[in-house]
Design an enzyme around this catalytic site. Sequence first.
Site, PDB file in Angstrom:
ATOM      1  N   HIS A   1     -11.298  -5.129   8.840  1.00 52.73           N
ATOM      2  CA  HIS A   1     -11.808  -4.567   7.572  1.00 52.73           C
ATOM      3  C   HIS A   1     -13.160  -3.809   7.643  1.00 52.73           C
ATOM      4  O   HIS A   1     -13.910  -3.806   6.847  1.00 52.73           O
ATOM      5  CB  HIS A   1     -12.026  -5.997   6.936  1.00 52.73           C
ATOM      6  CG  HIS A   1     -10.723  -6.771   6.344  1.00 52.73           C
ATOM      7  ND1 HIS A   1      -9.966  -7.312   7.147  1.00 52.73           N
ATOM      8  CD2 HIS A   1     -10.420  -6.915   5.002  1.00 52.73           C
ATOM      9  CE1 HIS A   1      -9.086  -8.017   6.655  1.00 52.73           C
ATOM     10  NE2 HIS A   1      -9.461  -7.758   5.225  1.00 52.73           N
TER      11      HIS A   1
ATOM     12  N   GLU B   1       0.856  -1.046   0.058  1.00 53.74           N
ATOM     13  CA  GLU B   1       0.197   0.192   0.079  1.00 53.74           C
ATOM     14  C   GLU B   1       0.777   1.125  -0.262  1.00 53.74           C
ATOM     15  O   GLU B   1       0.542   2.209  -0.748  1.00 53.74           O
ATOM     16  CB  GLU B   1      -0.928   0.054   1.210  1.00 53.74           C
ATOM     17  CG  GLU B   1      -2.083  -0.866   0.988  1.00 53.74           C
ATOM     18  CD  GLU B   1      -1.864  -2.278   1.681  1.00 53.74           C
ATOM     19  OE1 GLU B   1      -0.660  -2.518   1.685  1.00 53.74           O
ATOM     20  OE2 GLU B   1      -2.946  -3.254   1.158  1.00 53.74           O
TER      21      GLU B   1
END
Lengths: 323, 330
Positions: free
Chosen positions: A129, A60
């Site tokens: 998440h 990321e």
Amino acid sequence: MPETNIREALRQTLREALQQDEHVILMGEDIGAYGGSYGVTRGLLQEFGDERVRDTPISESVVVGCGIGAAMGGMRPIVELMTINFSFLAFDQIINVASTVHYMSGGQINVPLVIRMASGGGSQLAATHSHDLAGWYAHVPGLKVAVPSTPYDARGLLKTALREENTVIFVEHTAIYGLRGEVPDEDYSVPFGQAQVMREGGDVTIVGYSGSVHQALRAAEMLAGQAIEAEVLNLRTLRPLDVDAIINSVKKTTRAVVVEDDWCFGGFGGEIVALIQERAFDYLDAPVARVCGADVPMPYAKVLETAALPSEQHIVDAALAMR
Amino acid sequence: MTTAKARAKEEAGTPEELLGLLRQMMLIRRFEEKSAEMYARGRIAGFLHLYIGQEAVGVGAEAAIEPDDYVVTHYRDHGQALARGLDPNAIMAELFGRTTGVSKGRGGSMHLFDVSKHFMGGYAIVGGHLPLSCGLALASKQLKNGRIVLCFFGDGAVNQGEFHEALNLAAVWRLPVVFLCENNLYGMGTDIRRVSAEAEVYRRACAYNIPAEQVDGMDVLAVRDVARKAVQHTRDGKGPYFVEAVTYRFRGHSMADPEFYRTKEEVQQWRTRDPIPLFERQLRDWGLMDDAGIKRLEDEAEGVVNEAERFAEESPAPDVSTLYDNVYEE
């Protein structure tokens, strides 16, 4: 007016951006061959090829940093991060570079980058998440933060984001990707910093953004059954924030409930409450209430997850308590 | 390690080129000495990281690239900025926190920028700018403008995740980046051997199939020649190249460094390999330099640096009414 859902509204907007401007590129994990973990980018690799639609390694930080560098170099990159929780692996790039470099370079460099990230709970994915942390990014000067809640806004806000000269954090709530609504065929955009009154009312203002707007609307429906007319305000962007819209509504209704999926403690809702007391204190007939996620890491088990998320009943209870 | 001891004068470059390299190194040295003096006198604040000892790396590498190429670098950035041709007045003004500084007094020593020179910044999160070099290179590749990216970083950066992520992505996408590690043997005050499983930094690039080599960072011609090879490789579309320049900083990490972690003997030993006298001797051997020539270059550097000091001193501080300027591009 044709109807579509948020996922398709986003995809169509991305497709048009790729068609209209060769400087636009998409980057992200599994956005190409896989089609995007939430299906937003499905088909775009086949249509535009792997130089424009770039599958990345699971890295990321470099994916966002590469987006920043590409923007500095004249491109219009759009980066997708699978969830907002993963964006913290790129926090350094977003906070230390994207938001600061325009200022720190004395205005020489700007970073026209859109970072899309999925957010929000309800799918039993537990604490890595499921959080809705758009407010964290709204804390940072130099960033803009868009939080669409309808297909119309998703398309209109993304269009504005793509014309921005600054970095935009574009937060997509996973629970409403399939939500349907009307989206006009003609070209339009939704400007940043302009909240929308989703339902008018004179008794209490319910302020929401992203997924919570729909809970607010359901709560307003329930309150109407008890002769309370709630005004529902959809913020659309957290930074810039339409402070006037909040204040004007509260001056009219004299009561407010602020709703968000995020944690209460130190959350964005607290900022809204502070603004209301600074600018509409004399108009208030009750303390402003907050309805937020429970102060716990998001649990997996369905009953616990449900208990950890704000609901329309919580909003109704908060509004009734003000009478 | 690539060294350049027995180089023929003819192969080394034109006299103008060679004198230019010495001139730049001497300017950087003098500029940094002046910066230290200004820091001691309270004219410069914050962290000040001097490039003294490492001049051959910045100057040698800069000599290998074109004005249109991009440079991104770490926070020990005065040397690369001067080598790139940024205005010494505006650099000194930035160190003084003046509105005439390269970053209008918003960045200070660690954050110099000059987009007109494609000097895309000094960055002060260790390793945090390597991803940017990938992005600039991606833009060059997509836009087919032929620019490559020269990315400087220190040995302290090589244990950051962003280093590995950036090398991998640059290799996978064959991005035109020259990764140039200035290995001065210490990450702040920590000996690289104490914290690195592989202290021969260039070897790490092989994990990403990036060609890599180590070069004597005290030898400006050796650095230039290896950098040229690296630049050609990337310009030819063959992807990134990795250079480790082994060098040494003669001063502390920053002006706040008491230097408990290394011995005076070690510093003294490295000073015998000072890149400026080394290159000066080489030029004398080739008959391109004499005492009068050295004196001229010293006077020239002195003049530029004194003018930079005067300019910075006379420049105004930023007006407080501009505090909120440039948070956003409007």
